[in-house]
Write a protein that holds these residues in place. Structure first.
Motif, PDB file in Angstrom:
ATOM      1  N   ASN A  90     184.203  70.114  74.526  1.00  0.00           N
ATOM      2  CA  ASN A  90     184.481  70.319  75.590  1.00  0.00           C
ATOM      3  C   ASN A  90     185.660  70.830  76.811  1.00  0.00           C
ATOM      4  O   ASN A  90     186.891  69.688  76.996  1.00  0.00           O
ATOM      5  CB  ASN A  90     183.713  69.563  76.497  1.00  0.00           C
ATOM      6  N   SER A  91     185.314  71.626  77.679  1.00  0.00           N
ATOM      7  CA  SER A  91     186.581  72.261  78.691  1.00  0.00           C
ATOM      8  C   SER A  91     186.744  72.075  78.946  1.00  0.00           C
ATOM      9  O   SER A  91     185.403  71.176  79.826  1.00  0.00           O
ATOM     10  CB  SER A  91     186.787  74.040  78.698  1.00  0.00           C
TER      11      SER A  91
ATOM     12  N   GLU B 142     203.884  62.116  95.194  1.00  0.00           N
ATOM     13  CA  GLU B 142     204.777  61.754  94.904  1.00  0.00           C
ATOM     14  C   GLU B 142     205.411  63.548  94.397  1.00  0.00           C
ATOM     15  O   GLU B 142     206.585  63.878  94.321  1.00  0.00           O
ATOM     16  CB  GLU B 142     205.448  60.611  93.359  1.00  0.00           C
ATOM     17  N   GLY B 143     204.504  64.394  93.928  1.00  0.00           N
ATOM     18  CA  GLY B 143     204.475  65.209  93.181  1.00  0.00           C
ATOM     19  C   GLY B 143     204.473  65.563  91.439  1.00  0.00           C
ATOM     20  O   GLY B 143     204.752  66.691  91.364  1.00  0.00           O
ATOM     21  N   LEU B 144     203.523  64.650  90.955  1.00  0.00           N
ATOM     22  CA  LEU B 144     203.224  64.204  89.796  1.00  0.00           C
ATOM     23  C   LEU B 144     201.966  65.736  89.386  1.00  0.00           C
ATOM     24  O   LEU B 144     201.092  64.879  89.846  1.00  0.00           O
ATOM     25  CB  LEU B 144     203.606  63.376  89.022  1.00  0.00           C
ATOM     26  N   LYS B 145     201.043  66.548  88.847  1.00  0.00           N
ATOM     27  CA  LYS B 145     200.327  67.446  89.215  1.00  0.00           C
ATOM     28  C   LYS B 145     199.824  66.855  87.485  1.00  0.00           C
ATOM     29  O   LYS B 145     200.726  66.994  86.483  1.00  0.00           O
ATOM     30  CB  LYS B 145     200.501  68.417  89.192  1.00  0.00           C
ATOM     31  N   LEU B 146     198.890  66.668  87.728  1.00  0.00           N
ATOM     32  CA  LEU B 146     198.003  66.357  86.388  1.00  0.00           C
ATOM     33  C   LEU B 146     196.960  66.977  86.031  1.00  0.00           C
ATOM     34  O   LEU B 146     195.680  67.110  86.654  1.00  0.00           O
ATOM     35  CB  LEU B 146     197.535  64.050  86.093  1.00  0.00           C
ATOM     36  N   ASP B 147     196.463  67.714  84.990  1.00  0.00           N
ATOM     37  CA  ASP B 147     195.628  69.027  85.121  1.00  0.00           C
ATOM     38  C   ASP B 147     194.583  68.682  83.680  1.00  0.00           C
ATOM     39  O   ASP B 147     195.400  68.375  81.760  1.00  0.00           O
ATOM     40  CB  ASP B 147     195.967  69.902  84.780  1.00  0.00           C
ATOM     41  N   MET B 148     193.233  68.288  83.556  1.00  0.00           N
ATOM     42  CA  MET B 148     192.793  67.543  82.230  1.00  0.00           C
ATOM     43  C   MET B 148     192.608  69.312  81.458  1.00  0.00           C
ATOM     44  O   MET B 148     191.641  69.835  83.150  1.00  0.00           O
ATOM     45  CB  MET B 148     191.338  66.808  82.425  1.00  0.00           C
TER      46      MET B 148
ATOM     47  N   VAL C 155     187.549  60.667  87.292  1.00  0.00           N
ATOM     48  CA  VAL C 155     186.619  61.755  86.873  1.00  0.00           C
ATOM     49  C   VAL C 155     186.408  61.681  85.907  1.00  0.00           C
ATOM     50  O   VAL C 155     186.006  60.483  84.927  1.00  0.00           O
ATOM     51  CB  VAL C 155     187.758  62.859  85.845  1.00  0.00           C
ATOM     52  N   ASP C 156     184.674  62.720  85.839  1.00  0.00           N
ATOM     53  CA  ASP C 156     183.865  61.704  84.899  1.00  0.00           C
ATOM     54  C   ASP C 156     183.841  62.164  83.762  1.00  0.00           C
ATOM     55  O   ASP C 156     184.208  64.217  83.817  1.00  0.00           O
ATOM     56  CB  ASP C 156     182.283  61.540  85.116  1.00  0.00           C
ATOM     57  N   LEU C 157     184.230  62.111  82.178  1.00  0.00           N
ATOM     58  CA  LEU C 157     184.631  63.142  81.467  1.00  0.00           C
ATOM     59  C   LEU C 157     182.607  63.526  81.267  1.00  0.00           C
ATOM     60  O   LEU C 157     182.177  62.473  80.856  1.00  0.00           O
ATOM     61  CB  LEU C 157     185.545  62.072  80.429  1.00  0.00           C
ATOM     62  N   PRO C 158     183.480  64.686  79.949  1.00  0.00           N
ATOM     63  CA  PRO C 158     182.145  65.139  79.460  1.00  0.00           C
ATOM     64  C   PRO C 158     181.114  64.254  78.826  1.00  0.00           C
ATOM     65  O   PRO C 158     182.401  63.630  77.731  1.00  0.00           O
ATOM     66  CB  PRO C 158     182.445  66.759  79.164  1.00  0.00           C
ATOM     67  N   SER C 159     179.892  64.420  78.662  1.00  0.00           N
ATOM     68  CA  SER C 159     179.356  63.813  77.986  1.00  0.00           C
ATOM     69  C   SER C 159     178.428  64.730  76.820  1.00  0.00           C
ATOM     70  O   SER C 159     179.105  65.863  76.671  1.00  0.00           O
ATOM     71  CB  SER C 159     178.136  63.245  78.967  1.00  0.00           C
TER      72      SER C 159
END
Length: 538
Positions: A262-263, A272-278, A526-530
């Protein structure tokens, strides 16, 4: 074929020879559990913790201490309304693995359960590689594959039948490619075993996988260990040149069909400026993998150390509302776990791109058929350039009636260290054979206690004498479970200053230059894809 670059060799060295915590099951324990699934042990004893204490490890010179919570066990019940400080432990019913024979080389390892999950599905491949050159033998008989990873077991023996470990000086000569020679997998790490073990190599596949994968090895140089040269009175590396070249193909069509991908496009930036991108969630019979990209804005980038990506980690927990359970990962809270497989791909950082981070959860702790999983970010750690020092005068040590008093107090970013005693100990060569005492001088050992709010891997300490000479510092201890403030308390803390002996004087400066800070000011769920169905359960 793609030429081998210096960057590839360096990457292999970073992954294979970095210091890692010992596994929380010893070989002797696993031998006693012969034939018993690791999952079934926890099902029977869900409240037993595998290890109640963390294990610190420090690198000489940079003093990078790593604390990994190996406290075990079952899933944790949670109540989002009550928010207890630490959830109580509850077991989860998991079906036992199929009781099938496991090859001897995997039998007493964590990969025994992986083998039992993949073998019935036809995802264990035998390339039948058996090479003997000058009595040095290389065997490759079991390769575990799924859509996400490939694990290759390499049995290496000397002419006298002894096994080799950390013996391949050219591990970067192993490639996983397509039929045109393009790399389609990256070296990853199994967090359950020591990073120095080269008998089992773990690769994580890229997003695009061909039906036919080529595994090619160009192995010629062996380092078979160190020995003591009595004439030179020193230790020497013993090298052997052999021809251990090999190549085999793996048909990946079945492995790709037995997976759910699943994309994702979920992004969060911390204050503080840290970016997370799932970017992706991948479910396979052998684990669930979450892929993220990590990047820093310019302001935060200016504050961190150059090798921040090697030590950066995210702290999070997973919630499954259907069964009222959750699992904590990477933090210092009780019952925290490490991901089973981890990839920190730094290749894009050189071109200004993100750190590619992947965490794969063991089915023993995050069941692959779990639905409606919620990811909750609890924090993250970064090695920040934050220098602070304290002056040390050993002559100020005071002792009355067997009671020591603090003569050094160090505080930084919520961490507190108190020193009340010191001693000198000989520096021993780490490869001393029995009955040979090879001293390389003495080290000063400061003794005290500490309370820590920050993470440990990535901290850097140094001692500076009155002449400006620097000495590397190691920090050792076995902290207990964190207190109610989320702090680790260590009552038997030691700071070893390598090479600083009585001849160097009694005064110096103790300095911490990099702190692996733990940031907790986050708010991201974040609700992860099922899924609708899992192909391997049909």
């Amino acid at each position: 074929m793609k030429p081998i670059s210096k960057d590839e060799d360096r990457l292999w060295e970073e992954h294979l020879y970095r210091e890692e915590p010992d596994a929380d099951f010893t070989l002797k324990i696993m031998q006693k559990l012969d034939g018993v699934s690791m999952e079934s042990v926890e099902d029977q004893y869900p409240f037993v913790k595998k290890s109640m204490r963390s294990h610190w490890m420090r690198r000489t010179g940079i003093a990078a201490a790593a604390v990994v919570i190996l406290a075990g066990g079952a899933w944790l019940a949670f109540d989002r309304t009550a928010e207890p400080p630490y959830p109580s432990v509850s077991a989860v019913d998991r079906p036992p693995l199929q009781n099938i024979p496991v090859p001897e080389e995997l039998k007493y390892s964590y990969f025994a359960d992986d083998y039992k999950r993949l073998k019935p599905l036809g995802l264990v491949f035998n390339p039948d590689i058996n090479i003997n050159d000058q009595g040095y033998t290389l065997k490759i008989e079991d390769v575990l594959v799924d859509r996400s990873h490939m694990v290759m077991t390499m049995q290496q023996t000397t002419p006298d039948g002894l096994g080799l470990s950390r013996s391949l000086s050219a591990m970067g000569r192993i490639h996983v490619t397509d039929e045109e020679g393009r790399q389609i997998a990256t070296l990853a790490r199994d967090t359950r075993t020591k990073g120095s073990v080269t008998e089992r190599l773990l690769f994580q596949f890229h997003d695009e996988i061909p039906d036919q994968v080529v595994v090619r090895g160009e192995l010629r140089n062996l380092n078979v260990g160190r020995y003591y040269d009595y004439e030179k009175k020193s230790y020497e590396d013993r090298d052997v040149t052999v021809d251990w070249s090999f190549q085999f193909n793996i048909d990946m069509t079945k492995a790709k069909s037995l997976a759910v991908e699943n994309s994702m496009d979920n992004t969060y930036t911390t204050p503080e400026g840290l970016k997370l991108d799932m970017t992706q969630l991948v479910r396979t019979p052998n684990g669930t993998r979450l892929d993220l990209n990590v990047s820093l804005d310019d302001e935060l980038r200016a504050k961190v150390n150059e090798d921040w990506a090697n030590y950066m980690s995210i702290i999070y927990h997973l919630e499954i509302p259907e069964t009222n359970e959750y699992r904590i990962f990477n933090g210092i809270r009780p019952d925290s776990r490490q991901a089973k497989f981890r990839l920190q791909d730094l290749s894009d950082l050189r071109n200004g791109g993100p750190l590619k981070l992947s965490e794969t959860w063991d089915p023993a702790f995050v069941t692959v058929d779990a639905k409606n999983i919620r990811f909750v970010l609890d924090g993250y750690t970064l090695p920040v350039k934050e220098e602070k020092s304290v002056e040390v005068d050993l002559e100020k040590r005071r002792k009355d009636d067997n009671k020591f008093y603090t003569f050094v107090a160090f505080e930084q970013l919520g961490d507190k260290i108190l020193i009340y005693d010191f001693d000198y100990e000989p520096v021993m060569e780490s490869y001393d054979p029995p009955k040979i005492d090879v001293k390389k001088g003495y080290s000063l050992v400061l003794k005290g206690s500490g309370t820590f709010r920050n993470a440990f891997m990535g901290d850097r300490w140094v001692a500076v004498d009155s002449d400006g000479k620097e000495y590397p510092v190691e920090v050792n201890g076995y902290p207990d479970q964190p207190n109610n403030n989320g702090e680790y308390v260590e009552d038997d803390l030691q700071l070893k200053i390598r090479g600083f002996n009585e001849e160097k004087g009694t005064k110096f400066t103790l300095k911490r230059t990099v702190v692996n800070r733990e940031y907790r000011d986050v708010n991201w769920e974040v609700d992860l894809p099922s899924y609708n169905s899992l192909p391997w359960l049909k």
